[in-house]
Design a protein around this motif. Structure first.
Motif, PDB file in Angstrom:
ATOM      1  N   ASN A   1      42.369 -14.316  35.327  1.00  0.00           N
ATOM      2  CA  ASN A   1      41.547 -13.106  35.417  1.00  0.00           C
ATOM      3  C   ASN A   1      42.210 -11.931  34.711  1.00  0.00           C
ATOM      4  O   ASN A   1      41.518 -11.092  34.112  1.00  0.00           O
ATOM      5  CB  ASN A   1      41.287 -12.747  36.884  1.00  0.00           C
TER       6      ASN A   1
ATOM      7  N   ILE B   1      40.450  -9.835  31.849  1.00  0.00           N
ATOM      8  CA  ILE B   1      40.268  -8.386  31.960  1.00  0.00           C
ATOM      9  C   ILE B   1      40.837  -7.676  30.739  1.00  0.00           C
ATOM     10  O   ILE B   1      40.212  -6.759  30.186  1.00  0.00           O
ATOM     11  CB  ILE B   1      40.926  -7.866  33.254  1.00  0.00           C
TER      12      ILE B   1
ATOM     13  N   PRO C   1      35.755  -9.136  36.999  1.00  0.00           N
ATOM     14  CA  PRO C   1      36.620  -8.859  35.840  1.00  0.00           C
ATOM     15  C   PRO C   1      35.938  -7.978  34.795  1.00  0.00           C
ATOM     16  O   PRO C   1      36.584  -7.118  34.185  1.00  0.00           O
ATOM     17  CB  PRO C   1      36.918 -10.261  35.275  1.00  0.00           C
TER      18      PRO C   1
END
Length: 350
Positions: free
Chosen positions: A152, A156, A33
């Motif tokens: 995730n 991110i 990530p």
């Protein structure tokens, strides 16, 4: 006497590579990530600068850029979900067609291999029972993977926002660190290296998105012209899956071909669709990618293939995509460090 220092140097390099890729493998859930966030942040830098030139604060420019990116991704995801839902409704009406294909396959096996229909049906019944037993576990796995994906995605987006907001401080930290450890010998070239690294990453990621856009639009138009239902879905999938090197283009072309085989009574449409994807893949491999993204990385095809396979070994599918720009960034560093110019020469495209 000469061989000993060379062997010692090779040992140091080997230990460094083992430690580096070992850490990357163990810490993949953290590093993947972060790497995606870094690449997206580099992609958003021109947008942020454009907004900052119009009197937006750095935080406001970063937030607006990331917000626009998230809206675009969510819009694309919503469109794909709607198309997939429509496709699933159509597939539920193909029971008779699938039954005919299955019956033909059973006749073929009976005539050529000698496996009777009763034996085939018994085998398929056993497989269906086994599959039914695993449906619950598959469903739980899907929910878990979906939850992990959403987490995730949020991570991110957060990384991208923070890296854009603090990019000046990060750049100054690198410059100060290099100046301290080299006593200013490389302080002049370090800023150039940082700029080139950002340019390479930005150019590659932007090039990948441009190739995806070109393939999505061209495939959608071609499939619509051929008369394939859900041309938008198959066209976008063909473009998006192309991000995955080698495997993605094959999968993106097989899905519409299989769909056409199931929905059409003649092989003509499947042959036309297959021929189109064969042609567009050649154009993508020899024209689009080399000229749009290949010029940014400047790495030889041999090491591109090697790094893709090695990336799959370390980070899986994510590594197949991310290790290419990482190798390009490494080459920029090799170019500006005299002790590493041999490695730059080895992996260079020319």
């Amino acid at each position: 006497m000469v061989k000993k220092p060379i062997l010692v140097e090779l040992n140091y390099i080997l230990y460094f590579l083992i430690a580096l890729f070992g850490i990357m493998y163990v810490a993949s859930s953290f590093l993947i990530p972060l790497t995606i966030g870094c690449l997206l942040a580099m992609l958003m830098i021109p947008v942020c600068r454009w907004l900052e030139e119009r009197n937006f604060s750095r935080f406001a420019a970063s937030s607006l850029s990331v917000f626009a990116m998230v809206v675009l991704l969510l819009g694309l995801s919503t469109l794909l979900v709607q198309q997939i839902t429509s496709l699933s409704n159509d597939l539920s009406q193909l029971d008779e067609r699938v039954s005919n294909v299955t019956s033909s396959a059973q006749d073929f096996l009976d005539d050529t291999v000698g496996v009777s229909k009763d034996q085939q049906q018994k085998y398929f019944a056993e497989q269906i029972d086994r599959f039914g037993e695993g449906v619950a576990s598959y469903a739980a796995l899907f929910v878990t993977q979906l939850g992990a994906f959403l987490v995730n995605f949020v991570i991110i987006v957060t990384y991208t926002l923070l890296l854009l907001n603090y990019r000046g401080r990060i750049k100054n930290f690198v410059l100060k660190l290099v100046e301290r450890h080299t006593r200013g010998d490389l302080s002049g070239s370090t800023g150039k290296v940082v700029h080139e690294v950002a340019t390479v990453a930005n150019g590659y990621v932007a090039g990948v998105f441009l190739v995806v856009l070109i393939l999505s639009v061209s495939s959608t138009i071609a499939l619509f012209a051929i008369g394939v239902e859900h041309a938008l879905l198959f066209g976008v999938l063909a473009g998006v899956l192309n991000i995955i090197p080698y495997l993605g283009s094959l999968l993106g072309s097989l899905i519409p071909v299989i769909y056409v085989l199931l929905t059409r009574d003649t092989l003509t449409y499947a042959v036309i669709v297959g021929a189109y994807f064969l042609i567009i893949q050649q154009i993508e491999s020899y024209v689009l990618t080399p000229n749009i993204t290949g010029g940014k990385i400047k790495v030889s095809p041999l090491f591109t293939i090697l790094i893709v396979l090695f990336g799959n070994l370390v980070w899986g599918i994510a590594g197949m995509v991310l290790f290419i720009p990482l190798l390009g960034i490494a080459k920029v560093i090799f170019d500006h460090v005299p002790q590493l110019d041999a490695y730059s020469y080895l992996i260079a495209k020319k």
